[in-house]
Write an enzyme that holds these catalytic residues in place. Structure first.
Site, PDB file in Angstrom:
ATOM      1  N   LYS A  15       0.817  -1.218   0.000  1.00  0.00           N
ATOM      2  CA  LYS A  15       0.000   0.000   0.000  1.00  0.00           C
ATOM      3  C   LYS A  15       0.852   1.270   0.000  1.00  0.00           C
ATOM      4  CE  LYS A  15      -3.778  -2.465   2.252  1.00  0.00           C
ATOM      5  NZ  LYS A  15      -4.370  -2.929   3.489  1.00  0.00           N
ATOM      6  N   TYR A  65      -3.197   0.467  11.197  1.00  0.00           N
ATOM      7  CA  TYR A  65      -4.663   0.370  11.420  1.00  0.00           C
ATOM      8  C   TYR A  65      -5.040   0.889  12.807  1.00  0.00           C
ATOM      9  CZ  TYR A  65      -3.013  -2.878   7.951  1.00  0.00           C
ATOM     10  OH  TYR A  65      -2.326  -3.429   6.923  1.00  0.00           O
TER      11      TYR A  65
HETATM   12  N1  GLN Z   1      -4.055  -8.921   1.310  1.00  0.00           N
HETATM   13  C1  GLN Z   1      -4.446  -8.613   2.643  1.00  0.00           C
HETATM   14  C2  GLN Z   1      -5.940  -8.295   2.709  1.00  0.00           C
HETATM   15  O1  GLN Z   1      -6.412  -7.618   1.850  1.00  0.00           O
HETATM   16  C3  GLN Z   1      -3.652  -7.456   3.130  1.00  0.00           C
HETATM   17  C4  GLN Z   1      -4.045  -7.049   4.524  1.00  0.00           C
HETATM   18  C5  GLN Z   1      -2.874  -6.683   5.385  1.00  0.00           C
HETATM   19  O2  GLN Z   1      -1.730  -6.967   5.080  1.00  0.00           O
HETATM   20  N2  GLN Z   1      -3.178  -6.083   6.509  1.00  0.00           N
HETATM   21  O3  GLN Z   1      -6.620  -8.704   3.595  1.00  0.00           O
END
Ligand code: GLN
Length: 305
Positions: free
Chosen positions: A66, A241
């Site tokens: 991301k 998060y």
């Molecule tokens: N590919 C994972 C998802 O979409 C990525 C989430 C993460 O790394 N927090 O759930």
């Protein structure tokens, strides 16, 4: 500073935490990771490298991707991007649907799943069916490594089980915040999550963010100073998060985690860091990785505060 010795101390001190945490099982392939793996890599702006543990072992970067897609989307869209994704912490889990409904399909920030899916959609609008290749090429460029690739088995595993992400993208599509076909965008998103890298490559890929947006070796500009500041700010406030506050409190560095067990961090004007350990805490962040970074800034004083 004796970084080799500091890494050794960290490795010793984290041993007692290996009984804690849990492998993610909502992507079946990720549940097959080796619980005892640990690696940590540091690379300074002058190219000095320090590594410990299985720093050559590749794992899927998941949400660390991301950072790269946000960087690319910000480069293309500038302020326009913020009409479709916010820049505030969410206080919710990475895959939450609740806030997205209240806020009319505009994700809080680019580092939760919904926000990253929007940035991927933005890149799909620019690159069309080449979107994934352009993302991969960007990651290869900032890591200075053309061998980086994705893992089709991990991609397929998530495609078959990523039900919440399908829910998120369809909800946003209903609010017209996804412009391209949902199947194309979700596949590009799952593919970028399945890119495989080791801690050495990931640490190196953070150097432009530690260096005001410039590659410290080639001196080329990846992104301008102001945008580099914003990416770092969002990593600090949103990179973990609903545990972003806790990460800032404990570690005090811009960072981004992935459910593959990796965490990248940036020491501004000094170095890129990556740590890997696949068991996660209840927020979906590497438990030992967070602990190792906390020990690192405590021992070295290299936090931004
Ligand atoms: N590919 C994972 C998802 O979409 C990525 C989430 C993460 O790394 N927090 O759930």
């Amino acid at each position: 500073m004796d970084f080799n010795n500091i890494l050794k101390e960290i490795q010793d001190e984290i041993q007692k935490y290996f009984t804690r945490g849990k492998l993610p099982d909502y992507i079946p392939m990720l549940a097959q990771a080796d619980e005892n793996d640990f690696a940590m890599s540091l690379i300074t702006l002058d190219g000095e490298e320090f590594n410990i543990g299985c720093s050559d072992k590749k794992f899927s970067i998941q949400s660390i991707s991301k950072v790269y897609t946000f960087t690319l989307a910000l480069e293309h869209y500038s302020k326009q991007l913020y009409t479709r994704v916010g820049h505030e912490p969410s206080g919710d889990p990475f895959n939450s649907l609740v806030q997205l409904e209240y806020e009319s399909g505009i994700p809080r920030n680019p580092f939760i799943n919904a926000g990253a899916i929007v940035t991927t959609d933005c890149l799909s609008s620019i690159y069309g069916e080449n979107a994934f290749n352009e993302i991969l090429n960007f990651i290869r460029k900032v890591s200075n490594d053309t061998t980086i690739a994705n893992d089709e088995e991990i991609f397929t595993s998530e495609l078959g089980h990523g039900f919440r992400n399908f829910a998120l993208i369809n909800l946003m599509k209903s609010y017209s915040n996804i412009k391209n076909p949902v199947d194309d965008v979700i596949q590009t998103y799952f593919k970028q999550c399945s890119i495989m890298m080791n801690t050495k490559q990931l640490a190196k890929s953070m150097l432009f963010l530690a260096n005001h947006g410039k590659d410290p070796f080639s001196k080329s500009t990846i992104i301008n100073v102001s945008k580099a500041k914003r990416i770092n700010s969002l990593m600090l406030t949103c990179g973990h998060y609903d545990a972003s506050g806790d990460f800032a409190y404990r570690v005090g560095l811009p960072g981004k985690s992935g459910v593959g067990g990796g965490i990248v961090a940036v020491v501004p004007k000094k170095m890129g860091i990556c740590v890997y350990s696949p068991k996660l805490n209840k927020h979906g962040n590497s438990l030992i990785g967070t602990k190792a970074l906390e020990l690192f800034t405590t021992k070295t004083g290299l936090s931004i505060f």
